[in-house]
Enzyme design. Sequence first.
Site, PDB file in Angstrom:
ATOM      1  N   ASP A  21       0.834  -1.200   0.000  1.00  0.00           N
ATOM      2  CA  ASP A  21       0.000   0.000   0.000  1.00  0.00           C
ATOM      3  C   ASP A  21       0.874   1.258   0.000  1.00  0.00           C
ATOM      4  O   ASP A  21       1.984   1.254   0.546  1.00  0.00           O
ATOM      5  CB  ASP A  21      -0.904  -0.022   1.248  1.00  0.00           C
ATOM      6  CG  ASP A  21      -2.019   0.995   1.151  1.00  0.00           C
ATOM      7  OD1 ASP A  21      -2.304   1.474   0.037  1.00  0.00           O
ATOM      8  OD2 ASP A  21      -2.612   1.316   2.200  1.00  0.00           O
ATOM      9  N   GLY A  22       0.362   2.312  -0.608  1.00  0.00           N
ATOM     10  CA  GLY A  22       1.028   3.609  -0.538  1.00  0.00           C
ATOM     11  C   GLY A  22       1.630   4.100  -1.843  1.00  0.00           C
ATOM     12  O   GLY A  22       2.312   5.127  -1.860  1.00  0.00           O
ATOM     13  N   GLY A  24       0.147   5.428  -4.424  1.00  0.00           N
ATOM     14  CA  GLY A  24      -0.451   6.710  -4.824  1.00  0.00           C
ATOM     15  C   GLY A  24       0.128   7.863  -4.020  1.00  0.00           C
ATOM     16  O   GLY A  24       0.517   8.904  -4.585  1.00  0.00           O
ATOM     17  N   ARG A  25       0.196   7.673  -2.691  1.00  0.00           N
ATOM     18  CA  ARG A  25       0.734   8.737  -1.824  1.00  0.00           C
ATOM     19  C   ARG A  25       2.208   9.012  -2.117  1.00  0.00           C
ATOM     20  O   ARG A  25       2.659  10.136  -2.094  1.00  0.00           O
ATOM     21  CB  ARG A  25       0.555   8.342  -0.338  1.00  0.00           C
ATOM     22  CG  ARG A  25      -0.806   8.704   0.208  1.00  0.00           C
ATOM     23  CD  ARG A  25      -1.084   7.986   1.483  1.00  0.00           C
ATOM     24  NE  ARG A  25      -1.426   6.584   1.220  1.00  0.00           N
ATOM     25  CZ  ARG A  25      -1.425   5.635   2.141  1.00  0.00           C
ATOM     26  NH1 ARG A  25      -1.056   5.921   3.375  1.00  0.00           N
ATOM     27  NH2 ARG A  25      -1.770   4.413   1.841  1.00  0.00           N
ATOM     28  N   HIS A  38       2.793   3.327  -8.992  1.00  0.00           N
ATOM     29  CA  HIS A  38       2.618   1.893  -9.284  1.00  0.00           C
ATOM     30  C   HIS A  38       3.833   1.351 -10.034  1.00  0.00           C
ATOM     31  O   HIS A  38       4.297   0.242  -9.759  1.00  0.00           O
ATOM     32  CB  HIS A  38       1.339   1.667 -10.104  1.00  0.00           C
ATOM     33  CG  HIS A  38       0.083   2.083  -9.388  1.00  0.00           C
ATOM     34  ND1 HIS A  38      -0.156   1.746  -8.074  1.00  0.00           N
ATOM     35  CD2 HIS A  38      -0.997   2.816  -9.784  1.00  0.00           C
ATOM     36  CE1 HIS A  38      -1.332   2.254  -7.698  1.00  0.00           C
ATOM     37  NE2 HIS A  38      -1.849   2.914  -8.711  1.00  0.00           N
ATOM     38  N   GLU A  68     -12.315  -4.415  -4.982  1.00  0.00           N
ATOM     39  CA  GLU A  68     -12.797  -3.038  -4.793  1.00  0.00           C
ATOM     40  C   GLU A  68     -12.003  -2.046  -5.654  1.00  0.00           C
ATOM     41  O   GLU A  68     -12.505  -0.978  -6.015  1.00  0.00           O
ATOM     42  CB  GLU A  68     -12.683  -2.628  -3.315  1.00  0.00           C
ATOM     43  CG  GLU A  68     -13.607  -3.398  -2.369  1.00  0.00           C
ATOM     44  CD  GLU A  68     -13.124  -4.812  -2.026  1.00  0.00           C
ATOM     45  OE1 GLU A  68     -11.941  -5.126  -2.267  1.00  0.00           O
ATOM     46  OE2 GLU A  68     -13.949  -5.609  -1.533  1.00  0.00           O
ATOM     47  N   LEU A 132      10.241 -20.694  -4.825  1.00  0.00           N
ATOM     48  CA  LEU A 132       9.195 -19.827  -4.262  1.00  0.00           C
ATOM     49  C   LEU A 132       7.894 -19.890  -5.070  1.00  0.00           C
ATOM     50  O   LEU A 132       7.919 -19.794  -6.296  1.00  0.00           O
ATOM     51  CB  LEU A 132       9.714 -18.376  -4.262  1.00  0.00           C
ATOM     52  CG  LEU A 132       8.721 -17.307  -3.824  1.00  0.00           C
ATOM     53  CD1 LEU A 132       8.515 -17.337  -2.313  1.00  0.00           C
ATOM     54  CD2 LEU A 132       9.193 -15.913  -4.255  1.00  0.00           C
ATOM     55  N   ARG A 195      -5.152  -1.751   8.653  1.00  0.00           N
ATOM     56  CA  ARG A 195      -6.361  -2.429   8.183  1.00  0.00           C
ATOM     57  C   ARG A 195      -5.986  -3.723   7.472  1.00  0.00           C
ATOM     58  O   ARG A 195      -4.871  -3.869   6.990  1.00  0.00           O
ATOM     59  CB  ARG A 195      -7.089  -1.549   7.140  1.00  0.00           C
ATOM     60  CG  ARG A 195      -7.894  -0.431   7.680  1.00  0.00           C
ATOM     61  CD  ARG A 195      -8.761   0.150   6.548  1.00  0.00           C
ATOM     62  NE  ARG A 195      -7.960   0.771   5.498  1.00  0.00           N
ATOM     63  CZ  ARG A 195      -7.525   2.034   5.522  1.00  0.00           C
ATOM     64  NH1 ARG A 195      -7.810   2.806   6.542  1.00  0.00           N
ATOM     65  NH2 ARG A 195      -6.811   2.515   4.531  1.00  0.00           N
ATOM     66  N   GLU A 208       0.892 -13.394  12.410  1.00  0.00           N
ATOM     67  CA  GLU A 208       1.433 -12.224  13.109  1.00  0.00           C
ATOM     68  C   GLU A 208       1.307 -11.042  12.153  1.00  0.00           C
ATOM     69  O   GLU A 208       1.620 -11.157  10.955  1.00  0.00           O
ATOM     70  CB  GLU A 208       2.913 -12.456  13.447  1.00  0.00           C
ATOM     71  CG  GLU A 208       3.161 -13.563  14.443  1.00  0.00           C
ATOM     72  CD  GLU A 208       2.571 -13.271  15.808  1.00  0.00           C
ATOM     73  OE1 GLU A 208       2.536 -12.093  16.220  1.00  0.00           O
ATOM     74  OE2 GLU A 208       2.118 -14.229  16.464  1.00  0.00           O
TER      75      GLU A 208
END
Length: 246
Positions: A21-22, A24-25, A38, A68, A132, A195, A208
């Site tokens: 996340d983040g 865009g910011r 991105h 979403e 992996l 979140r 965790e």
Amino acid sequence: MGYKDQIDLSKLPKHIAVIMDGNGRWAKDKGKMRIFGHHSGVLSVRDVVEGAVDLDLKYLTLYTFSLENWNRPKLEVMAIMELMVSTIHKEIANFMKKNVKLNAIGDLDLLPKKCYDELMNAIDQTSGNTGLVLTLALSYSSRREILHAVKNIARKVQEGKLNVEDINEEVFEDNLFTKGMPNPELLIRTSGEFRISNYLLWQIAYAELYFTSKLWPDFRKEDLFEAILDYQKRERRFGMTSEQVN
Ligand code: FPP
């Protein structure tokens, strides 16, 4: 000594899930368009995958595009899809070199055909790799996944193939998109948000949680190692007492 050298390889989590996340910011802070974030996020993906391979981690699952996220401005959605196509295409050779097996979970039929085809081609080409397992959660919603599992199970009951009494956690997990994968022991979220955002809700029951304020484009393998070290310092009790665990 770097973080990597401090990691106890005998106590590595088998499966790490990440909420990237983040982007865009990060771009906005630099006065750039969101898509620039991105694009930079892809560099973090590459570095973190390399870090996971270095450690011989078994499963890495990246929240790449939520169900979403389809509600974002059309231009951004299109740009992310194009980025996905070009990234997956470019990365195949690297996946082969590093023995990475690509996988995807989510409502994949909603992806544009070009993106879907590129993804399936990469999954197919890397299917024989034994290192992996890199899973992209794409067009993904955990609630949808759970509903999908419930419907599958209900159908089997209706068809007389399954008794209601025989429905247990194992049967349920066999009907999730993550079938056959161990549940993540560690969930990392970047960008200072606390979140879960509809991500692997069933699977992270005992994971965790690790939150960092770093924005995804600033996150590198060193940050992954730091998160693993933090995880290794925690006592996982699974509802038992500290004395029982030790
Ligand atoms: C979250 O940041 C990021 C996304 C929704 C897209 C993530 C996609 C990539 C990093 C590209 C990866 C591509 C491949 C093939 C793995 P955000 O846009 O929600 O950031 P914000 O919260 O600052 O707005």
